[in-house]
Structure formats: C-alpha cells, structure tokens
Enzyme design. Sequence first.
Site, short mmCIF file in Angstrom:
data_model
loop_
_atom_site.label_atom_id
_atom_site.label_comp_id
_atom_site.label_asym_id
_atom_site.label_seq_id
_atom_site.Cartn_x
_atom_site.Cartn_y
_atom_site.Cartn_z
N THR A 195 6.61 -1.78 11.58
CA THR A 195 6.07 -0.45 11.89
C THR A 195 4.57 -0.42 11.56
OG1 THR A 195 6.71 0.27 9.68
CG2 THR A 195 8.21 0.84 11.49
N ARG A 250 1.32 -2.92 12.59
CA ARG A 250 0.53 -3.11 13.79
C ARG A 250 1.08 -4.33 14.53
NH1 ARG A 250 -0.81 1.39 13.55
NH2 ARG A 250 -2.92 2.28 13.57
N HIS A 267 5.99 3.21 19.19
CA HIS A 267 4.96 3.58 18.20
C HIS A 267 5.17 5.04 17.76
CE1 HIS A 267 0.71 2.45 16.64
NE2 HIS A 267 1.33 3.25 15.79
N GLY A 294 0.87 -1.18 0.00
CA GLY A 294 0.00 0.00 0.00
C GLY A 294 0.90 1.23 0.00
N ARG A 295 0.33 2.34 0.44
CA ARG A 295 1.07 3.61 0.39
C ARG A 295 2.42 3.54 1.11
NH1 ARG A 295 -4.55 5.46 1.23
NH2 ARG A 295 -4.26 4.40 3.20
N ILE A 296 2.40 3.05 2.37
CA ILE A 296 3.64 3.09 3.16
C ILE A 296 4.64 2.05 2.65
CG2 ILE A 296 4.62 2.91 5.49
CD1 ILE A 296 1.89 3.95 6.56
N GLU A 322 -0.06 -1.93 23.81
CA GLU A 322 0.74 -0.69 23.91
C GLU A 322 0.20 0.16 25.05
OE1 GLU A 322 0.82 1.19 20.05
OE2 GLU A 322 1.64 -0.60 19.09
C1 GLV Z 1 -0.20 5.06 13.19
O1 GLV Z 1 0.14 3.97 13.56
C2 GLV Z 1 -1.34 5.31 12.40
O2 GLV Z 1 -2.09 4.36 12.10
O3 GLV Z 1 -1.55 6.46 12.02
#
Ligand code: GLV
Length: 372
Positions: free
Chosen positions: A264, A266, A317, A160-162, A295
């Site tokens: 990074t 979930r 996070h 996806g984007r990230i 968390e």
């Molecule tokens: C950070 O984890 C977000 O989902 O924006």
Amino acid sequence: MPLRIFATCDIGPALNRLRDAGYELEVYPEPAAPPKAVILEKIRSGINGLICTLRDRLDEEVFAAAEATGKLKVVAQMAVGVDNIDRAAATRHGIPFTNTPDVLTEATAEYAFFILGMLARRMWSAEHLTRDLQWGYWHPSLPFLGDEVTGKTVAIIGTGRIGLAMARKCSGFDMNILCFSPKSQNQRFVAAIQQEMDLRLTNGIVSQPHWIRYASLEECLAQADFVSLHVPLLREGESATPTFHMFNHRTLRQMKPTAYLINTARGPVVDEDALAQALRERWIAGAGLDVYATEPLPADSPLRDPAIADRCRLLPHHGSQAQLTRLSPDPDLGMAGRCVQGLLNVLEGNYSGDVTQMPWVVNKEVGTHRDS
Ligand code: GLV
C-alpha cells in the site's frame, strides 16, 4: 487584488475556506488529472498557490516556470507521498511545498490490514464461488482453504507512521511482528507493544504469547507469513537507502512459498515483472496491491495475467479513500483540510512567515536556500 489559487482537482468543501477568505480560486473541472501543459499555463498566468495531488508530476520545468513569474508562493499537495514532486527543483527555485501526513495514517494502515485478511482468507475467490453459482455444497476442505491470520508472523517493512499503525492493528489480531526499517528504529514503540502483548497474556485475554521485534530484512523475508510494505519511494541518488525495486527477483525469492506480499506504499518499490513471475511460479502464495508503477494499472500489465488472478488482488490506490480522511475540512482530521491549511500557512505568513517552522512543509531547506 485577491491572491489566485489553482487546484488541479476538486478536493471538496475544504476549498470553501479559500473562497470565504476572498481568494480567487479556480478548480480544474475534470475528475482526471490535468495535462502538464495546463499546470504550466496556470503558473505562467501568475497563480500564487497551487493545490495538487499525487497524480500531477511537478518537475524542473514547472518550478522554473514558477520562479520566472515570481508569483507562485506555495504548492500544497493532498497526499503524504511526494515522489511526484521534484524536491530538489522546488528548493532550487525557491518554492515550498506541503503534504498531508498523519491524517491518513489509520485509514491506510487499516486498508493494508484488510488486504492482508482478504488475501489470507481468499475472500475474492470465495465471493466468486457464491456469485458465479459455483457454491455446490459445504465441505470441510473443498474447494480451497485459506490461512488464518491469528498467531502468524507479519513483517512490517518501514516503521514510519503508517508502518507502526499497521503493527498496532496486527497486534490486535494476535499476530507476531517483525519490523524492518531502512533508517531509524523506534524501539520505544516496539517495547510498548510488547508490554501490551505481555499484559494480554498475563491477564488471560489471550492464551498464547506474542512478540514484536526489529530484525534484518533477510530475517523478515525468511520468517514472515505476511510482508507489508510501508516505505516511501526513494530512487537511487535520492537517499542512502533507496527503495526503488526493493522487492525484486532476489528479495521475492527470499520469502516463504506460503507468504503473502502487501503493498500500500508506492508501486515502484516492487518490480512488477518479478512479482508476476513470483506469483506464476509460486515463489510466494499471493500478493495484494493498492499501488503500481503506472497508475491506473495498464491493460497489458503482467499483474493482470488471468493465471494468477486467484492469488493477486488488485486495488485502485484506495488506501486513504475514506470519507473523513479524504475530505474533512478540519486540518486535524482530513487530507483536504490539512492541504488547505498548509497552503494558507505559507500565503498568510503564519509561523512568522518562517517555512522552517511550519508543519507539513516538506522541503524545509527552501527556507535557508535563498540565503546560502
Ligand atoms: C497516498 O498514497 C498518499 O501518499 O497520500
């Protein structure tokens, strides 16, 4: 009567837009998340908009309370991930909710890349040497060596984007890239990056060829020196391709003993007990984590085992934790700005009041739900 908004957290100057426009805004004053009872109380008191973060669990009880008052028009979350919100319940009770995609893509991808670099070059251990007065001499190989990133293979799990932004950053560091997507593939992006890689070679900017391609998960795990996770958390029943515990005893064992895992995305995408075992027994070389099943990370987490501290980086996070990304009031730059804009779109009836046309409304199906 001005419309009433409750924010579960102070999201900064972007909130002034609401104050200046005459909304009655109440901000939860503590830095920690409010108990669910506070959110329920605010909803029952008749708020019209709720600003929340990924720390707030919004479930059936919350949305049923909202429907009972008939007042709550929108929930605006300052985060891209929305696994804390029960989407089916929100839709069932007729409440649209928004998120803040895109504006955190680069910040989160670069954080993933920095974790990758920090792990590979063992920077945490290196700083300890210096701080703890253990740096006795310069030596060609003692007390440890790291691994170069240049020329290595990274597997991007989730394009996806990230994930794609991470691939782009890795290509800039002359890495080879395997991509895996549980859903659709972005072959156009892959072809464009490959073209760029080829151009760098033909123009003599690099001396070695580099490549990028899609592969099966099995091939990614078997080949990659670094495995970076960029999938949303989807539990069983939420998707045909759930990601809960996608990294478990079986998949961790499929990675190379020299490979590193970076998460990074979930926390629950990784089975933490399995990962702690994988690090203890050196099925993999290391892991860098920014997200966790619970968390903040509990004191008794197996990931805190001092025996694995040299190869397990634990971060709080912070993927999107950067000035502009988090707080800019500009909806095109900051999560806070985009969150407020998402809220206003619904409250002010922008896009002709049609939530299916509004950017950042996640449960667009809510627009047709009532009529069906
Ligand atoms: C950070 O984890 C977000 O989902 O924006």
